[in-house]
Motif scaffolding. Structure first.
Motif, PDB file in Angstrom:
ATOM      1  N   GLY A  33       0.810  -1.215   0.000  1.00 31.88           N
ATOM      2  CA  GLY A  33       0.000   0.000   0.000  1.00 31.88           C
ATOM      3  C   GLY A  33       0.842   1.263   0.000  1.00 31.88           C
ATOM      4  O   GLY A  33       0.542   2.227  -0.719  1.00 31.88           O
ATOM      5  N   VAL A  34       1.902   1.259   0.791  1.00 29.80           N
ATOM      6  CA  VAL A  34       2.796   2.424   0.825  1.00 29.80           C
ATOM      7  C   VAL A  34       3.475   2.607  -0.529  1.00 29.80           C
ATOM      8  O   VAL A  34       3.561   3.727  -1.057  1.00 29.80           O
ATOM      9  CB  VAL A  34       3.846   2.266   1.944  1.00 29.80           C
ATOM     10  CG1 VAL A  34       4.918   3.344   1.834  1.00 29.80           C
ATOM     11  CG2 VAL A  34       3.169   2.333   3.313  1.00 29.80           C
ATOM     12  N   VAL A  63     -12.616  -3.383   1.876  1.00 25.10           N
ATOM     13  CA  VAL A  63     -13.322  -4.473   2.553  1.00 25.10           C
ATOM     14  C   VAL A  63     -13.332  -5.753   1.718  1.00 25.10           C
ATOM     15  O   VAL A  63     -13.003  -6.836   2.219  1.00 25.10           O
ATOM     16  CB  VAL A  63     -14.766  -4.054   2.886  1.00 25.10           C
ATOM     17  CG1 VAL A  63     -15.558  -5.244   3.439  1.00 25.10           C
ATOM     18  CG2 VAL A  63     -14.762  -2.913   3.898  1.00 25.10           C
ATOM     19  N   LEU A  64     -13.684  -5.635   0.419  1.00 27.22           N
ATOM     20  CA  LEU A  64     -13.891  -6.830  -0.400  1.00 27.22           C
ATOM     21  C   LEU A  64     -12.677  -7.229  -1.235  1.00 27.22           C
ATOM     22  O   LEU A  64     -12.278  -8.397  -1.245  1.00 27.22           O
ATOM     23  CB  LEU A  64     -15.103  -6.623  -1.312  1.00 27.22           C
ATOM     24  CG  LEU A  64     -16.462  -6.541  -0.597  1.00 27.22           C
ATOM     25  CD1 LEU A  64     -17.564  -6.176  -1.590  1.00 27.22           C
ATOM     26  CD2 LEU A  64     -16.785  -7.847   0.104  1.00 27.22           C
ATOM     27  N   LEU A  65     -12.100  -6.256  -1.969  1.00 31.07           N
ATOM     28  CA  LEU A  65     -10.992  -6.592  -2.878  1.00 31.07           C
ATOM     29  C   LEU A  65      -9.701  -6.927  -2.140  1.00 31.07           C
ATOM     30  O   LEU A  65      -8.888  -7.716  -2.634  1.00 31.07           O
ATOM     31  CB  LEU A  65     -10.745  -5.437  -3.850  1.00 31.07           C
ATOM     32  CG  LEU A  65     -11.896  -5.072  -4.787  1.00 31.07           C
ATOM     33  CD1 LEU A  65     -11.505  -3.898  -5.675  1.00 31.07           C
ATOM     34  CD2 LEU A  65     -12.308  -6.263  -5.633  1.00 31.07           C
ATOM     35  N   ILE A  66      -9.493  -6.317  -0.990  1.00 28.52           N
ATOM     36  CA  ILE A  66      -8.248  -6.552  -0.250  1.00 28.52           C
ATOM     37  C   ILE A  66      -8.491  -7.397   0.994  1.00 28.52           C
ATOM     38  O   ILE A  66      -8.012  -8.525   1.094  1.00 28.52           O
ATOM     39  CB  ILE A  66      -7.572  -5.217   0.131  1.00 28.52           C
ATOM     40  CG1 ILE A  66      -7.279  -4.394  -1.124  1.00 28.52           C
ATOM     41  CG2 ILE A  66      -6.272  -5.495   0.906  1.00 28.52           C
ATOM     42  CD1 ILE A  66      -6.313  -5.027  -2.101  1.00 28.52           C
ATOM     43  N   ALA A  67      -9.253  -6.891   1.970  1.00 31.23           N
ATOM     44  CA  ALA A  67      -9.358  -7.572   3.265  1.00 31.23           C
ATOM     45  C   ALA A  67     -10.054  -8.931   3.164  1.00 31.23           C
ATOM     46  O   ALA A  67      -9.478  -9.965   3.543  1.00 31.23           O
ATOM     47  CB  ALA A  67     -10.082  -6.665   4.258  1.00 31.23           C
ATOM     48  N   ALA A  68     -11.293  -8.966   2.671  1.00 31.82           N
ATOM     49  CA  ALA A  68     -12.034 -10.231   2.624  1.00 31.82           C
ATOM     50  C   ALA A  68     -11.355 -11.235   1.689  1.00 31.82           C
ATOM     51  O   ALA A  68     -11.182 -12.413   2.047  1.00 31.82           O
ATOM     52  CB  ALA A  68     -13.474  -9.984   2.175  1.00 31.82           C
ATOM     53  N   TYR A  69     -10.969 -10.758   0.499  1.00 31.31           N
ATOM     54  CA  TYR A  69     -10.330 -11.656  -0.464  1.00 31.31           C
ATOM     55  C   TYR A  69      -9.081 -12.308   0.125  1.00 31.31           C
ATOM     56  O   TYR A  69      -8.932 -13.543   0.086  1.00 31.31           O
ATOM     57  CB  TYR A  69      -9.980 -10.883  -1.736  1.00 31.31           C
ATOM     58  CG  TYR A  69      -9.093 -11.640  -2.704  1.00 31.31           C
ATOM     59  CD1 TYR A  69      -9.550 -12.787  -3.335  1.00 31.31           C
ATOM     60  CD2 TYR A  69      -7.794 -11.219  -2.963  1.00 31.31           C
ATOM     61  CE1 TYR A  69      -8.738 -13.498  -4.213  1.00 31.31           C
ATOM     62  CE2 TYR A  69      -6.972 -11.918  -3.843  1.00 31.31           C
ATOM     63  CZ  TYR A  69      -7.443 -13.053  -4.463  1.00 31.31           C
ATOM     64  OH  TYR A  69      -6.637 -13.756  -5.320  1.00 31.31           O
ATOM     65  N   HIS A  70      -8.206 -11.510   0.700  1.00 32.13           N
ATOM     66  CA  HIS A  70      -6.935 -12.066   1.163  1.00 32.13           C
ATOM     67  C   HIS A  70      -7.061 -12.804   2.481  1.00 32.13           C
ATOM     68  O   HIS A  70      -6.345 -13.794   2.712  1.00 32.13           O
ATOM     69  CB  HIS A  70      -5.881 -10.959   1.243  1.00 32.13           C
ATOM     70  CG  HIS A  70      -5.454 -10.479  -0.101  1.00 32.13           C
ATOM     71  ND1 HIS A  70      -6.072  -9.431  -0.745  1.00 32.13           N
ATOM     72  CD2 HIS A  70      -4.486 -10.933  -0.953  1.00 32.13           C
ATOM     73  CE1 HIS A  70      -5.507  -9.247  -1.925  1.00 32.13           C
ATOM     74  NE2 HIS A  70      -4.552 -10.148  -2.078  1.00 32.13           N
ATOM     75  N   ALA A  84      -4.156   2.069  -4.208  1.00 32.78           N
ATOM     76  CA  ALA A  84      -3.271   2.430  -3.098  1.00 32.78           C
ATOM     77  C   ALA A  84      -4.040   2.557  -1.785  1.00 32.78           C
ATOM     78  O   ALA A  84      -3.669   1.960  -0.760  1.00 32.78           O
ATOM     79  CB  ALA A  84      -2.549   3.735  -3.420  1.00 32.78           C
ATOM     80  N   TRP A  85      -5.121   3.330  -1.808  1.00 31.71           N
ATOM     81  CA  TRP A  85      -5.875   3.547  -0.583  1.00 31.71           C
ATOM     82  C   TRP A  85      -6.638   2.294  -0.168  1.00 31.71           C
ATOM     83  O   TRP A  85      -6.825   2.045   1.041  1.00 31.71           O
ATOM     84  CB  TRP A  85      -6.816   4.735  -0.744  1.00 31.71           C
ATOM     85  CG  TRP A  85      -6.072   6.039  -0.734  1.00 31.71           C
ATOM     86  CD1 TRP A  85      -5.638   6.748  -1.814  1.00 31.71           C
ATOM     87  CD2 TRP A  85      -5.636   6.776   0.416  1.00 31.71           C
ATOM     88  NE1 TRP A  85      -4.966   7.883  -1.416  1.00 31.71           N
ATOM     89  CE2 TRP A  85      -4.956   7.923  -0.058  1.00 31.71           C
ATOM     90  CE3 TRP A  85      -5.766   6.577   1.788  1.00 31.71           C
ATOM     91  CZ2 TRP A  85      -4.399   8.865   0.811  1.00 31.71           C
ATOM     92  CZ3 TRP A  85      -5.212   7.511   2.661  1.00 31.71           C
ATOM     93  CH2 TRP A  85      -4.537   8.640   2.170  1.00 31.71           C
ATOM     94  N   SER A  86      -7.072   1.483  -1.128  1.00 33.58           N
ATOM     95  CA  SER A  86      -7.735   0.219  -0.790  1.00 33.58           C
ATOM     96  C   SER A  86      -6.756  -0.743  -0.129  1.00 33.58           C
ATOM     97  O   SER A  86      -7.116  -1.456   0.821  1.00 33.58           O
ATOM     98  CB  SER A  86      -8.323  -0.429  -2.045  1.00 33.58           C
ATOM     99  OG  SER A  86      -9.370   0.346  -2.586  1.00 33.58           O
ATOM    100  N   MET A  87      -5.528  -0.767  -0.618  1.00 33.33           N
ATOM    101  CA  MET A  87      -4.518  -1.620   0.002  1.00 33.33           C
ATOM    102  C   MET A  87      -4.265  -1.206   1.449  1.00 33.33           C
ATOM    103  O   MET A  87      -4.224  -2.048   2.359  1.00 33.33           O
ATOM    104  CB  MET A  87      -3.215  -1.554  -0.793  1.00 33.33           C
ATOM    105  CG  MET A  87      -3.241  -2.282  -2.119  1.00 33.33           C
ATOM    106  SD  MET A  87      -1.657  -2.079  -3.005  1.00 33.33           S
ATOM    107  CE  MET A  87      -1.972  -3.042  -4.485  1.00 33.33           C
TER     108      MET A  87
END
Length: 308
Positions: free
Chosen positions: A45-46, A75-82, A186-189
């Motif tokens: 993300g950074v 929530v969905l593309l980064i946190a839930a998925y991974h 970037a911000w989603s990550m």
């Protein structure tokens, strides 16, 4: 030359994203799953935010709609998925995980049609989605007498990861906002990493201090954060602009080949017959669901080649 360049970059992206599943399996030997995923996107993300500041005019979202896209992405593309992927991959092979994730483009079309009734799937499209689900069932091989074996649950968690990503992809496209994709990523990550840190704390995931000095642990984290995430998404952005969404989706069906090869070489994993047959069903499902877009893409390529 442009055609060869695009083909080389396409194969490079498939290799990077395919081998990422092997890096996940390697890193899970040392890190707890959700915290491992969070660490990955702390770094990625950074790096992506630095790139967004350099590459685009607007590196920070503005207004409710743009922050709404970031929220869905986080929530969905980064946190839930991974979170689903990393937890599930503790008890399944890297190749099986890669094949199950390749269902995402099929599920994306299914979610898009479900959320937009005016654009319903045709009978052939419904068959394509069902074939993809059958492919998942073949890979999971559930035993009716015991549906909650560790292996089956692990594969269902990876399926949930694919579904989370597909739903997130549809919802982000439905929000009316003109946010550069680099800024959104970037911000989603960063947002997704923060969410996963909270989940990891809630789960009280333990981490061994030795993980921070083990070459395999550090190497897998660096590969996932820098190569698979930062470099991988830069390749994706470039190819998305050059090839379009239909062709870039095909990466999902080339990546498992690299996963199987690297998984065999590094982890000694063997791809079983069920995974191969399931992959065939998922690939055919994709071709049926995307048949019109693929046909239009070939027509466009033929016209482009003729005009040269």
């Amino acid at each position: 030359m442009t055609r060869y360049r695009n083909a080389a970059l396409f194969l490079a992206l498939a290799a990077v994203w395919g081998s990422a599943f092997v890096a996940i399996s390697a890193g899970l030997r040392h890190f707890p799953p959700v915290l491992f995923a969070a660490f990955r996107y702390d770094v990625a993300g950074v790096l992506m935010l630095v790139y967004a500041v350099y590459a685009v005019d607007r590196w920070r979202p503005r207004g409710h709609n743009e922050w709404g896209i970031v929220l869905v992405g986080s929530v969905l593309l980064i946190a839930a998925y991974h979170a689903f992927l990393f937890v599930g991959q503790q008890n399944t092979t890297a190749a099986a995980a890669a094949v199950l994730v390749s269902l995402s483009p099929v599920l994306t079309t299914g979610f898009a049609r479900a959320l937009m009734p005016s654009d319903a799937l045709s009978v052939v499209g419904v068959v394509g989605v069902l074939l993809g689900v059958v492919g998942v069932a073949i890979i999971a091989q559930p035993d009716p007498a015991n549906l909650f074996t560790t292996d089956v649950v692990a594969k269902l968690l990876v399926f949930c990861a694919a579904a989370s990503f597909a739903l997130g992809s549809v919802l982000t496209r439905r929000i009316d906002a003109d946010l550069p994709i680099e800024t959104m990523e970037a911000w989603s990550m960063l947002g997704g990493a923060a969410i996963m840190h909270v989940v990891s704390l809630a789960l009280r995931e333990p981490i061994e201090p030795s993980a921070w000095t083990h070459p395999e642990a550090l190497g897998s984290l660096a590969y996932l954060a820098i190569v698979a995430s930062a470099v991988g998404f830069l390749l994706y952005f470039d190819l998305l602009e050059r090839l379009g969404a239909v062709e870039i989706n095909m990466v999902s069906y080339v990546a498992p080949i690299f996963t199987a090869l690297v998984g065999w070489l590094y982890l000694g994993e063997i791809v079983d017959a069920a995974t191969l047959v399931g992959f065939g069903f998922i690939a055919v499902g994709f071709l049926l669901v995307k048949r019109r877009a693929i046909r239009d893409e070939f027509v466009h390529l033929d016209r482009w080649r003729t005009s040269e």
